[in-house]
Design an enzyme around this catalytic site. Structure first.
Site: not given
Ligand code: TYM
Length: 325
Positions: A110, A192, A195
Site C-alpha cells: 500500500k 490477486k 477492487k
Molecule cells: P478486504 O476488504 O480487502 O477484503 C475482504 C475479504 O475478501 C477477501 N479477499 C479475497 N479472497 C480471495 N481472493 C481475493 N482476490 C480476495 N480479495 C479479497 C479478503 O481476504 C477478506 O477476507 N483488513 C480486511 C478487513 C478487516 C477484517 C477485520 C477482516 C478489517 N477488520 C477483522 C477480518 C477481521 C480487508 O481489508 O479486507
C-alpha cells in the site's frame, strides 16, 4: 464458536471477496455466533469518496444479505458506530512491536500504491484489525489468504497482552477456504483480484450478463492451447479454471477432462454462461434490497446495539487489567 470478519465498504463486492470470505460466512452462520462488520475506519486509510461512503455502507449491507447472510441470525454492523474499536486500537498500539508492522506485506504494497497518501493509518491498520477481532473474544476469522498475516499478528498481540496484563484475550485462528483463498486478477493473473486495479480486472457479484461476457472475453490467457491447471506456466487459465470449479462445484481434474478438446474461446463462453447463471440471484436480490433503505438501516441499528453491549463489557475488562479508569 464466536466468528468475526469484515470487509471495507469501498464499492462493489467482487467474486474474490465472495469465494475467499463471504461464502465461508454463509456456511458458518448456521452453527456459530457470527459478527460481520463493515470496516469503514479501515477504508479511510486509502483515498476514498467522502460523499458516497454512507451510500456504500448501506449498499454493502444489502449485498451481505443478497449474498445469503441472514440478519436474524448474525450481527451486521458498522465499525465506526461502536467507538470501542478505536479505543481498544489505541491500547493495543502500546503493546504492538513496531517491527511486526513494518514486516506486513499489505503495508509494503500500500505504501507503494498510495505514494501521495503515506499516512500512519496504513502502518497501524493491522492493530485496528486486531482490535476488531479481540474485542469480541473471537475464536475464528474467516478470510481470504491475503489477510492471514494480519490475523496471525492479532494472535501475537493477544499473546503479548495476556503475558503482560494477565489472561484477557482469546487467541483467534485464521480460517481460509480450502479452495479460492486467493482469486487472481483477470487482467494480470499473477496478482490477486482487487477492487483497486480497475473494473476490467475483477467480476463484481452484481455485474450484468453483458459485463461478465466482456470481462471474461478479454481476460488474459496464456500461450498454448491446452486447458490445463498449471499455476506457473498458465496462471490465466489456472485462475479461470479455479473460478469455474468453485462456481460449478466440479473438481479441476474433471473440468480438465471435460474441456480437453475445447478452445480457450469455447471455455470462456462456458465460463460466461456459468457465471451469468450463478450471479443472477445476487443481482436480483441486490436490486430488491436497494429499494429497502429503512430495512437496511434497521438491521445496522440492531447490529450496532448488540455489538456495543459485547464491546463495552470487554473494554471495561481490558481497562481494569491495564490499570486505567
Ligand atoms: P478486504 O476488504 O480487502 O477484503 C475482504 C475479504 O475478501 C477477501 N479477499 C479475497 N479472497 C480471495 N481472493 C481475493 N482476490 C480476495 N480479495 C479479497 C479478503 O481476504 C477478506 O477476507 N483488513 C480486511 C478487513 C478487516 C477484517 C477485520 C477482516 C478489517 N477488520 C477483522 C477480518 C477481521 C480487508 O481489508 O479486507
Amino acid at each position: 464458536m464466536r466468528i468475526f470478519s469484515g470487509i471495507q465498504p469501498s464499492g462493489d463486492l467482487h467474486i474474490g471477496n465472495y469465494l475467499g470470505a463471504i461464502k465461508q460466512w454463509i456456511d458458518l452462520q448456521h452453527k456459530n455466533e457470527c459478527i460481520f462488520c463493515i470496516v469503514d475506519l479501515h477504508a479511510i486509510t486509502a483515498p476514498y469518496d467522502k460523499e458516497n461512503l454512507s451510500k456504500h455502507i448501506l449498499e454493502q449491507t444489502g449485498s451481505y444479505i443478497a449474498a445469503g447472510l441472514n440478519p436474524e441470525k448474525v450481527i451486521i454492523f458498522v465499525q465506526s458506530s461502536v467507538k470501542e474499536h478505536a479505543e481498544l486500537y489505541w491500547l493495543l498500539n502500546t503493546v504492538t512491536p513496531l517491527g511486526e508492522l513494518y514486516r506486513m506485506t499489505q503495508f509494503k504494497e500500500k505504501v507503494k500504491k498510495y505514494k501521495k497518501n503515506e499516512n500512519a493509518g496504513l502502518l497501524n491498520y493491522p492493530i485496528l484489525q486486531a482490535a476488531d477481532i479481540l474485542l469480541y473474544d473471537t475464536q475464528a476469522v474467516p478470510v481470504g489468504e491475503d489477510q492471514k498475516q494480519h490475523i496471525e499478528l492479532a494472535r501475537d498481540i493477544a499473546r503479548i497482552f495476556n503475558r503482560k496484563f494477565g489472561e484477557t484475550f482469546v487467541l483467534p485462528k485464521v480460517k481460509l477456504p480450502s479452495h479460492g483463498a486467493r482469486i487472481m486478477s483477470l487482467t494480470e493473473p499473477t496478482k490477486k483480484m482487487s477492487k483497486s486495479d480497475g473494473e476490467e480486472s475483477y467480476i463484481s457479484l452484481f455485474d450484468s450478463p453483458e459485463k461478465i461476457k466482456k470481462k471474461i472475453k478479454s481476460a488474459t490467457t496464456d500461450t498454448g492451447k491446452e486447458i490445463k491447471y498449471d499455476i506457473k506456466k498458465k496462471p490465466g487459465i489456472s485462475n479461470l479454471l479455479t473460478i469455474y470449479s468453485l462456481f460449478s462445484e466440479k473438481p479441476i481434474e474433471e473440468l480438465e477432462k471435460e474441456m480437453k478438446e475445447k478452445s480457450y474461446k469455447a471455455f470462456k463462453e462456458e465460463l460466461t454462461s456459468l457465471l451469468t447463471e450463478k450471479l443472477e440471484s445476487f443481482r436480483r436480490k441486490k436490486e430488491e434490497f436497494s429499494s429497502r433503505k429503512v430495512y437496511i438501516e434497521e438491521i445496522l441499528k440492531q447490529g450496532e446495539k448488540k455489538a456495543r453491549t459485547l464491546a463495552e463489557e470487554k473494554m471495561a475488562e481490558v481497562k481494569r487489567k491495564m490499570g486505567l479508569q
